[in-house]
Motif scaffolding. Structure first.
Motif, mmCIF file in Angstrom:
data_model
loop_
_atom_site.group_PDB
_atom_site.id
_atom_site.type_symbol
_atom_site.label_atom_id
_atom_site.label_comp_id
_atom_site.label_asym_id
_atom_site.label_seq_id
_atom_site.Cartn_x
_atom_site.Cartn_y
_atom_site.Cartn_z
ATOM 1 N N ALA A 126 0.694 -1.285 -0.144
ATOM 2 C CA ALA A 126 -0.007 0.016 0.074
ATOM 3 C C ALA A 126 0.966 1.012 0.102
ATOM 4 O O ALA A 126 2.100 1.196 0.586
ATOM 5 C CB ALA A 126 -0.973 -0.066 1.132
ATOM 6 N N GLU A 127 0.366 2.316 -0.645
ATOM 7 C CA GLU A 127 1.165 3.363 -0.746
ATOM 8 C C GLU A 127 0.240 4.649 -0.149
ATOM 9 O O GLU A 127 -0.974 4.565 -0.218
ATOM 10 C CB GLU A 127 1.674 3.850 -2.120
ATOM 11 C CG GLU A 127 2.637 2.876 -2.369
ATOM 12 C CD GLU A 127 3.329 3.512 -3.851
ATOM 13 O OE1 GLU A 127 2.612 4.099 -4.638
ATOM 14 O OE2 GLU A 127 4.493 2.843 -4.224
ATOM 15 N N THR A 170 6.220 6.262 7.855
ATOM 16 C CA THR A 170 5.287 5.601 6.970
ATOM 17 C C THR A 170 3.927 5.163 7.746
ATOM 18 O O THR A 170 3.165 4.516 7.097
ATOM 19 C CB THR A 170 5.763 4.230 6.119
ATOM 20 O OG1 THR A 170 6.563 3.480 6.965
ATOM 21 C CG2 THR A 170 6.853 4.822 5.093
ATOM 22 N N VAL A 173 0.683 5.531 6.427
ATOM 23 C CA VAL A 173 -0.179 5.005 5.367
ATOM 24 C C VAL A 173 -1.219 3.846 6.245
ATOM 25 O O VAL A 173 -2.089 3.431 5.696
ATOM 26 C CB VAL A 173 0.879 3.975 4.429
ATOM 27 C CG1 VAL A 173 0.028 3.469 3.289
ATOM 28 C CG2 VAL A 173 2.001 5.237 4.019
ATOM 29 N N GLN A 174 -0.645 3.454 7.477
ATOM 30 C CA GLN A 174 -1.619 2.883 8.126
ATOM 31 C C GLN A 174 -2.806 3.353 8.454
ATOM 32 O O GLN A 174 -4.301 2.623 8.117
ATOM 33 C CB GLN A 174 -1.191 2.564 9.805
ATOM 34 C CG GLN A 174 -0.075 1.533 10.001
ATOM 35 C CD GLN A 174 0.096 1.365 11.423
ATOM 36 O OE1 GLN A 174 -0.924 1.237 12.186
ATOM 37 N NE2 GLN A 174 1.340 1.288 11.788
ATOM 38 N N VAL A 177 -4.846 3.289 5.041
ATOM 39 C CA VAL A 177 -5.629 1.972 4.600
ATOM 40 C C VAL A 177 -6.583 1.723 5.277
ATOM 41 O O VAL A 177 -7.627 1.193 4.762
ATOM 42 C CB VAL A 177 -4.548 0.842 4.870
ATOM 43 C CG1 VAL A 177 -4.920 -0.605 4.626
ATOM 44 C CG2 VAL A 177 -3.151 1.195 3.872
ATOM 45 N N CYS A 189 4.114 -0.886 3.473
ATOM 46 C CA CYS A 189 4.037 0.405 2.906
ATOM 47 C C CYS A 189 5.117 0.967 2.876
ATOM 48 O O CYS A 189 5.621 1.608 4.007
ATOM 49 C CB CYS A 189 3.062 1.332 3.796
ATOM 50 S SG CYS A 189 1.662 0.317 4.576
ATOM 51 N N CYS A 210 9.617 1.157 6.012
ATOM 52 C CA CYS A 210 8.658 0.337 5.468
ATOM 53 C C CYS A 210 7.691 -0.093 6.721
ATOM 54 O O CYS A 210 8.531 -0.652 7.653
ATOM 55 C CB CYS A 210 9.291 -1.268 4.809
ATOM 56 S SG CYS A 210 8.283 -2.128 3.979
#
Ligand code: DAH
Length: 342
Positions: A126-127, A170, A173-174, A177, A189, A210
């Motif tokens: 996921a990004e 990152t 990004v959690q 999502v 991610c 990551c």
């Protein structure tokens, strides 16, 4: 002396009038004037007859004449190249000039490897955006405005809007999502993050992380340990050992940091592990119930784990790169060393 002068004048006229048009004509000129039995030599030999008191003047005259004859020859030297006689034609059967292939950046090599390992374990990728808002980077992750954990990460804010910032991790990004509302979630991610740090061998204002996130029913800390252990043995070899130390992150409870046995010394102590035998590689923990609630997920039903690792850190351990600045200096001497692993 007078006869010498007259002779030189006559020969000078003759030289100037000689305009060779081919390589052969040029060679004929060379033999006639500059050859071992040529006219220049002959005239120079006349020096012997010159009386001693006139030798100086005669020497200058002769020298000028010799230079003129040689210069005339040089001015037609292009004729030698123009001739096709004896010229070597290019060998058209030879292979073409080699164009050196580019190499993958070491951070990309390692990121690809991380992704590959987690994909085998069933994770998707996921990004999220690098320019984030406060909610996704901080508030939704249990870091409200006055939370001291914000001080751990010196943030770059976007001048036009105080709600916007360059993501500091990152973990944002959690949030991206989870707000999509699809469960279960099993993603990693990878991406670039930014912090207002002075650039040195050990710190940089941008680097790479990551993130990992797994949310489902009945996910336990044992799943977290097993997943990360599988990752580490794939990444660093099957003899790698791991240990978990209790830690604190606002978005996980309980939280831990994970160390691996030093890949350089195997545990006996070296500069990489600062003589402890262990190197820290990531932060992790069970996703905090408050965080699940922030995204309308019932913590009674769902649980999960999360982790975050620095890609530069993993690369440093894998390739013993000791200066973070090397990653962004674009020095081919550094980058080409990673060709074999591309
Ligand atoms: N976001 C943390 C950092 O930048 C790393 C991290 C730690 C991520 C624990 C996580 C986690 O998801 O559970 O230092």
């Amino acid at each position: 002396m007078e006869s010498l002068k007259t002779r030189i004048e006559a020969l000078t006229q003759e030289i100037k009038a000689t305009v060779p048009a081919t390589k052969e004509e040029l060679e004929a000129y060379r033999i006639k004037f500059l050859g071992t039995k040529g006219l220049v030599k002959e005239v120079l030999a006349g020096m012997k007859e010159v009386p001693a008191d006139q030798k100086k003047e005669a020497g200058q005259l002769l020298n000028a004449f010799k230079l003129l004859a040689e210069g005339h020859y040089e001015s037609f030297s292009h004729l030698q190249e123009n001739s096709t006689a004896g010229m070597q034609l290019a060998d058209l059967s030879l292979p073409g000039a080699d164009r050196p292939p580019g190499t993958r950046h070491p951070l990309r090599i390692v990121e690809n490897k991380i992704v590959e390992i987690f994909e085998k374990l069933g994770f998707g990728v996921a990004e999220g955006p690098e320019i984030e808002d406060d909610w996704h980077n901080f508030t939704s992750l249990n870091m409200p405005a006055d939370h001291t954990a914000r001080d751990m990460q010196d943030t770059f804010y976007v001048a036009q809007n105080p709600d916007w910032l360059l993501r500091t991790h990152t973990s944002s990004v959690q949030a991206r999502v989870l707000e999509e509302g699809k469960l279960p979630v099993r993603v990693i991610c990878p991406g670039r993050v930014y912090r207002n740090e002075t650039i040195s061998a050990r710190a940089h204002c941008f680097f790479h992380q990551c993130e990992g996130l797994y949310i489902d029913e009945n996910v336990s800390f044992a799943d977290l340990k097993q997943t990360l252990y599988a990752f580490v043995t794939e990444m660093f070899g099957e003899h790698t050992r791991v240990r978990f130390r209790p830690s604190y992150f606002p978005f996980t409870e309980p939280s831990a940091e994970m160390d691996i046995s030093c890949t350089v010394c195997g545990g006996s102590g070296c500069s990489l592990c600062k003589h402890t035998g262990w190197v820290e590689i990531l932060g992790c923990g069970m996703v905090h119930p408050d965080l699940l609630r922030n995204f309308d997920i019932d913590p009674e039903k769902y649980s999960g784990f999360a982790f975050g690792m620095g890609v530069e850190r993993i690369t440093q351990i894998r390739y013993q790169v000791n200066d973070l600045r090397l990653y962004s200096q674009n020095d081919v001497r550094f980058l080409k060393q990673f060709r074999a692993n591309a």
